[in-house]
Design a protein around this motif. Structure first.
Motif, PDB file in Angstrom:
ATOM      1  N   ASP A 187      19.658  -1.656   2.969  1.00  0.00           N
ATOM      2  CA  ASP A 187      18.591  -0.546   3.048  1.00  0.00           C
ATOM      3  C   ASP A 187      17.930  -0.459   1.622  1.00  0.00           C
ATOM      4  OD1 ASP A 187      16.992   1.133   4.192  1.00  0.00           O
ATOM      5  OD2 ASP A 187      18.256   2.833   3.640  1.00  0.00           O
ATOM      6  N   GLU A 188      17.375  -1.509   1.085  1.00  0.00           N
ATOM      7  CA  GLU A 188      16.742  -1.488  -0.177  1.00  0.00           C
ATOM      8  C   GLU A 188      15.668  -2.626  -0.487  1.00  0.00           C
ATOM      9  OE1 GLU A 188      19.415  -1.517  -3.744  1.00  0.00           O
ATOM     10  OE2 GLU A 188      18.764  -3.724  -3.858  1.00  0.00           O
ATOM     11  N   TRP A 189      14.452  -2.169  -0.908  1.00  0.00           N
ATOM     12  CA  TRP A 189      13.474  -3.053  -1.197  1.00  0.00           C
ATOM     13  C   TRP A 189      13.568  -3.492  -2.720  1.00  0.00           C
ATOM     14  CZ3 TRP A 189       9.532  -4.613   2.433  1.00  0.00           C
ATOM     15  CH2 TRP A 189       9.747  -3.857   3.464  1.00  0.00           C
ATOM     16  N   THR A 190      13.078  -4.867  -2.803  1.00  0.00           N
ATOM     17  CA  THR A 190      13.215  -5.288  -4.164  1.00  0.00           C
ATOM     18  C   THR A 190      11.850  -6.080  -4.294  1.00  0.00           C
ATOM     19  OG1 THR A 190      14.431  -7.382  -3.585  1.00  0.00           O
ATOM     20  CG2 THR A 190      15.435  -5.543  -4.661  1.00  0.00           C
ATOM     21  N   ASP A 191      11.143  -6.115  -5.655  1.00  0.00           N
ATOM     22  CA  ASP A 191      10.215  -6.837  -5.899  1.00  0.00           C
ATOM     23  C   ASP A 191      10.278  -8.257  -5.938  1.00  0.00           C
ATOM     24  OD1 ASP A 191       8.153  -4.856  -6.015  1.00  0.00           O
ATOM     25  OD2 ASP A 191       9.103  -4.441  -8.112  1.00  0.00           O
ATOM     26  N   VAL A 192       9.541  -9.287  -5.390  1.00  0.00           N
ATOM     27  CA  VAL A 192       9.791 -10.770  -5.512  1.00  0.00           C
ATOM     28  C   VAL A 192       8.184 -11.227  -6.036  1.00  0.00           C
ATOM     29  CG1 VAL A 192      11.229 -10.962  -3.620  1.00  0.00           C
ATOM     30  CG2 VAL A 192       8.978 -10.993  -3.207  1.00  0.00           C
ATOM     31  N   SER A 193       8.269 -12.583  -6.304  1.00  0.00           N
ATOM     32  CA  SER A 193       7.083 -13.043  -7.068  1.00  0.00           C
ATOM     33  C   SER A 193       5.604 -12.548  -6.226  1.00  0.00           C
ATOM     34  CB  SER A 193       7.206 -14.732  -6.843  1.00  0.00           C
ATOM     35  OG  SER A 193       8.253 -15.082  -7.718  1.00  0.00           O
ATOM     36  N   TYR A 194       4.502 -12.504  -7.149  1.00  0.00           N
ATOM     37  CA  TYR A 194       3.347 -12.063  -6.735  1.00  0.00           C
ATOM     38  C   TYR A 194       2.543 -12.984  -6.027  1.00  0.00           C
ATOM     39  CZ  TYR A 194       3.395  -7.690  -9.675  1.00  0.00           C
ATOM     40  OH  TYR A 194       3.752  -6.496 -10.241  1.00  0.00           O
ATOM     41  N   MET A 195       1.684 -12.922  -5.134  1.00  0.00           N
ATOM     42  CA  MET A 195       0.648 -13.881  -4.704  1.00  0.00           C
ATOM     43  C   MET A 195      -0.167 -14.219  -5.731  1.00  0.00           C
ATOM     44  SD  MET A 195      -0.052 -12.707  -0.769  1.00  0.00           S
ATOM     45  CE  MET A 195      -0.390 -11.049  -1.058  1.00  0.00           C
ATOM     46  N   THR A 196      -1.021 -15.232  -5.451  1.00  0.00           N
ATOM     47  CA  THR A 196      -2.100 -15.706  -6.531  1.00  0.00           C
ATOM     48  C   THR A 196      -3.158 -14.874  -6.889  1.00  0.00           C
ATOM     49  OG1 THR A 196      -2.833 -17.139  -4.960  1.00  0.00           O
ATOM     50  CG2 THR A 196      -1.267 -17.962  -6.350  1.00  0.00           C
ATOM     51  N   CYS A 197      -3.415 -14.019  -5.636  1.00  0.00           N
ATOM     52  CA  CYS A 197      -4.451 -12.999  -5.669  1.00  0.00           C
ATOM     53  C   CYS A 197      -4.358 -11.904  -4.848  1.00  0.00           C
ATOM     54  CB  CYS A 197      -5.849 -13.761  -5.420  1.00  0.00           C
ATOM     55  SG  CYS A 197      -5.920 -14.557  -3.718  1.00  0.00           S
ATOM     56  N   GLY A 198      -4.915 -10.818  -4.921  1.00  0.00           N
ATOM     57  CA  GLY A 198      -4.779  -9.692  -4.081  1.00  0.00           C
ATOM     58  C   GLY A 198      -5.308  -9.902  -2.793  1.00  0.00           C
ATOM     59  N   ARG A 199      -4.973  -9.300  -1.677  1.00  0.00           N
ATOM     60  CA  ARG A 199      -5.687  -9.601  -0.444  1.00  0.00           C
ATOM     61  C   ARG A 199      -5.155  -8.627   0.505  1.00  0.00           C
ATOM     62  NH1 ARG A 199      -3.719 -15.509   0.383  1.00  0.00           N
ATOM     63  NH2 ARG A 199      -3.776 -15.421  -1.820  1.00  0.00           N
ATOM     64  N   SER A 200      -5.746  -8.149   1.668  1.00  0.00           N
ATOM     65  CA  SER A 200      -5.499  -7.446   2.717  1.00  0.00           C
ATOM     66  C   SER A 200      -5.958  -7.940   4.024  1.00  0.00           C
ATOM     67  CB  SER A 200      -5.911  -5.889   2.622  1.00  0.00           C
ATOM     68  OG  SER A 200      -7.430  -5.781   2.651  1.00  0.00           O
ATOM     69  N   GLY A 201      -5.406  -7.517   5.264  1.00  0.00           N
ATOM     70  CA  GLY A 201      -5.987  -7.955   6.522  1.00  0.00           C
ATOM     71  C   GLY A 201      -5.763  -9.711   6.809  1.00  0.00           C
ATOM     72  N   HIS A 202      -4.805 -10.114   6.036  1.00  0.00           N
ATOM     73  CA  HIS A 202      -4.393 -11.536   6.010  1.00  0.00           C
ATOM     74  C   HIS A 202      -3.364 -11.821   7.333  1.00  0.00           C
ATOM     75  CE1 HIS A 202      -1.974  -9.367   3.013  1.00  0.00           C
ATOM     76  NE2 HIS A 202      -1.091 -10.319   3.430  1.00  0.00           N
ATOM     77  N   GLY A 203      -3.127 -13.086   7.575  1.00  0.00           N
ATOM     78  CA  GLY A 203      -2.122 -13.495   8.460  1.00  0.00           C
ATOM     79  C   GLY A 203      -1.040 -14.178   7.641  1.00  0.00           C
ATOM     80  N   VAL A 204       0.238 -14.228   8.247  1.00  0.00           N
ATOM     81  CA  VAL A 204       1.267 -14.953   7.838  1.00  0.00           C
ATOM     82  C   VAL A 204       2.280 -15.373   8.825  1.00  0.00           C
ATOM     83  CG1 VAL A 204       1.272 -13.429   5.403  1.00  0.00           C
ATOM     84  CG2 VAL A 204       2.946 -13.088   7.254  1.00  0.00           C
ATOM     85  N   ALA A 205       2.721 -16.469   8.534  1.00  0.00           N
ATOM     86  CA  ALA A 205       3.796 -17.043   9.408  1.00  0.00           C
ATOM     87  C   ALA A 205       4.750 -17.780   8.577  1.00  0.00           C
ATOM     88  CB  ALA A 205       2.934 -18.097  10.285  1.00  0.00           C
ATOM     89  N   VAL A 206       5.987 -18.068   9.196  1.00  0.00           N
ATOM     90  CA  VAL A 206       6.940 -18.939   8.807  1.00  0.00           C
ATOM     91  C   VAL A 206       7.002 -20.128   9.268  1.00  0.00           C
ATOM     92  CG1 VAL A 206       9.593 -18.708   8.493  1.00  0.00           C
ATOM     93  CG2 VAL A 206       8.223 -16.576   8.335  1.00  0.00           C
ATOM     94  N   GLY A 207       7.158 -21.309   8.331  1.00  0.00           N
ATOM     95  CA  GLY A 207       7.305 -22.763   8.873  1.00  0.00           C
ATOM     96  C   GLY A 207       7.924 -23.561   7.940  1.00  0.00           C
TER      97      GLY A 207
END
Length: 550
Positions: free
Chosen positions: A524-544
């Protein structure tokens, strides 16, 4: 060569002289392949074909033949050297020290004279005509005589003939005669077209062992496990007296935990075959109870052999769009599909049992804005949309998740206020049911299913971006808060991988975020991981799968 005209020429010498005169008039240009030190090397491409034509002419006129193949009363005069050049079988016979090496008449068994005639013609002409009438005779004979080119020709012919009604038979035929490539392609055809294969007579002729081996395959291209269940019942019904005792073993090969509770309940009540087998009823009843309690399934889902595609529905470009298309990573191409019934942006999509579901959204047009509660389902087999039961509320920026083949529409905006209500859609019943609402109102939240729970991450509540996170317990029908994110986010995207939840980017009210946080449900814990290359919102993601170039 000087010829004395006063001398009388023999017939043979006259023929030679005639050919010399002809060749002086007609001299085909040879192919030059090499030139060095004043020498030229020639490769006459026509020579092998012309040589075979001469040999075939000699065979037909029964000249220089040194072996007779005998099939019943039929005799075939041939040249050993020609047979040996086209067949490993004859090469071993004539050069391997066998007694046939010295025989001039060799009886053959297990082959029809017409088939042998075709194979002999092939050895002299390199040509053969394969048809539905002769392929079942040609392939075994060519396999016996180890004439690989004929085997390949028959395999290509059968591959072109593959359809749902004969692919099982062709698979068995190829396996019997060691045609591994054809067998592999025929099996792939069965897996890819399984939904059509199970409707054909060949499927009903499978032995119990063959059927179990088939329905165990991960690659079966099905929309739902119920297709396999129904196929097994149909197979049993075809000869119920002999096959009813095999049903329990068959059901162990069906991945029954992926059947919907509604489907299983219907089978338990109405399937006459199940009613005759109490042990099968008991087995399925236990699975049904577990599904009703939303217990975690330990079985692995199937991985259909048909290529997966990425669907893209609607969107906004100066106005809402009705465009619907899909991307095939194997061909690296987009394909235009039937348009959405109404243009929409701010909708959400999900695939259930092979069909694409388009949920909610808004039609922004020059005539005004129209908010939507509609649910449209796209059938990829028919390339056709169907309008089915609408949601109870209009929802823009809705979150969508699928668990146990049920769709959950989470939060959103109805054109007047942000929502905390949640609805569940059952495709079996074509029915929306209101379930427990979230604790927070949320639109633009990240929504995903993880380990039997649905998570609603962040979002916007009409006054601020949220960092709170809550999850829905299907068994208890209740939402509960879990650890909040480190940053507030709306219009974020979430992904599940390795049993953990990732929140990517979004908008915090002042900046577009490049940060990514990871939630571990065990801690039950959140941790920071590596940043994306740029800021963004309203984007889509998928696992492949990882790209090859990474």
């Amino acid at each position: 060569m000087h010829v004395n005209n006063e001398c009388e020429l023999s017939d043979f010498e006259k023929k030679i002289a005639d050919r010399a005169e002809f060749s002086s008039c007609y001299r085909p240009r040879p192919v030059t392949t090499e030139k060095s030190d004043g020498n030229m090397h020639f490769n006459i491409m026509k020579h092998p074909k012309e040589a075979l034509e001469v040999m075939n002419s000699l065979r037909r006129s029964e000249k220089l033949c040194d072996v007779t193949l005998l099939v019943g009363d039929e005799k075939f005069l041939c040249h050993k050297i020609v047979l040996a050049s086209a067949s490993s079988y004859f090469r071993a016979m004539f050069t391997g020290g066998m007694r046939e090496e010295e025989m001039s008449v060799i009886p053959l068994h297990g082959i029809h004279p017409c088939t042998l005639h075709m194979l002999i013609e092939f050895t002299y002409t390199a040509e053969i005509s394969v048809s539905e009438q002769n392929v079942c005779y040609l392939l075994p004979a060519a396999t016996m005589f180890q004439m690989n080119h004929v085997v390949e020709a028959c395999s290509v012919f059968l591959e072109q003939q593959l359809d749902a009604s004969n692919c099982i038979g062709i698979t068995d035929f190829a396996s019997e005669h060691g045609c591994l490539d054809l067998e592999s392609k025929a099996r792939e055809y069965i897996y890819k077209h399984f939904s059509e294969v199970i409707k054909c007579d060949e499927f009903l002729q499978l032995s119990p062992c063959q059927l179990v081996n088939l329905i165990k395959q991960d690659e079966l291209n099905i929309k739902c496990e119920s297709e396999i269940f129904n196929a097994v019942i149909r197979w049993v019904n075809h000869d119920s007296e002999k096959r009813l005792c095999k049903l329990q073993g068959m059901l162990s090969a069906v991945r029954c935990h992926f059947l919907s509770p509604h489907f299983l309940e219907k089978q338990l009540k109405h399937c006459t075959v199940l009613k005759k087998t109490p042990q099968c009823l008991e087995y399925l009843s236990k699975i049904f109870q577990g599904l009703k309690l939303h217990q975690t399934c330990t079985e692995k889902p199937r991985k259909p052999c048909s290529p997966l595609v990425i669907y893209s529905a609607g969107g906004y470009l100066r106005q809402s769009l009705s465009t619907f298309e899909c991307f095939n990573p194997q061909t690296n191409q987009w394909q235009k599909l039937s348009d959405l019934p109404t243009p929409r942006s701010g909708l959400c999509g999900c695939v259930v049992k092979g069909s694409f579901y388009a949920v909610g959204g808004r039609n922004n047009s020059s005539d005004g804005n129209l908010d939507s509660n509609s649910l449209d389902i796209y059938d990829p087999d028919l390339d056709r949309w169907q309008l089915i039961a609408p949601m109870n509320s209009k929802r823009i920026g809705v979150g969508l998740a699928c668990i146990n083949r049920l769709l959950f529409a989470v939060g959103g905006f109805d054109g007047k206020e942000r929502l905390r209500s949640v609805e569940r859609y059952d495709p079996e019943k074509d029915e929306w049911t209101v379930v427990a609402p979230m604790n927070n109102t949320r639109s633009g939240a990240g929504v995903a299913a993880l380990e039997g729970h649905i998570y609603a991450v962040g979002g916007y509540d009409s006054s601020s971006q949220l960092q709170t996170v809550e999850r829905y317990n299907l068994q208890a029908d209740v939402w509960e808060f879990v650890a909040p994110m480190k940053s507030p986010r709306s219009a974020l995207s979430v992904a599940v991988i390795g049993g953990k939840l990732y929140a990517l980017g979004g908008y915090d009210g002042g900046d577009f975020l490049s940060t990514v946080e990871c939630y571990d449900p065990d801690k039950d814990e959140w941790t920071d991981v590596s940043y994306m290359t740029c800021g963004r919102s309203g984007h889509g993601v998928a696992v492949g799968a990882e790209p090859l170039g990474s």
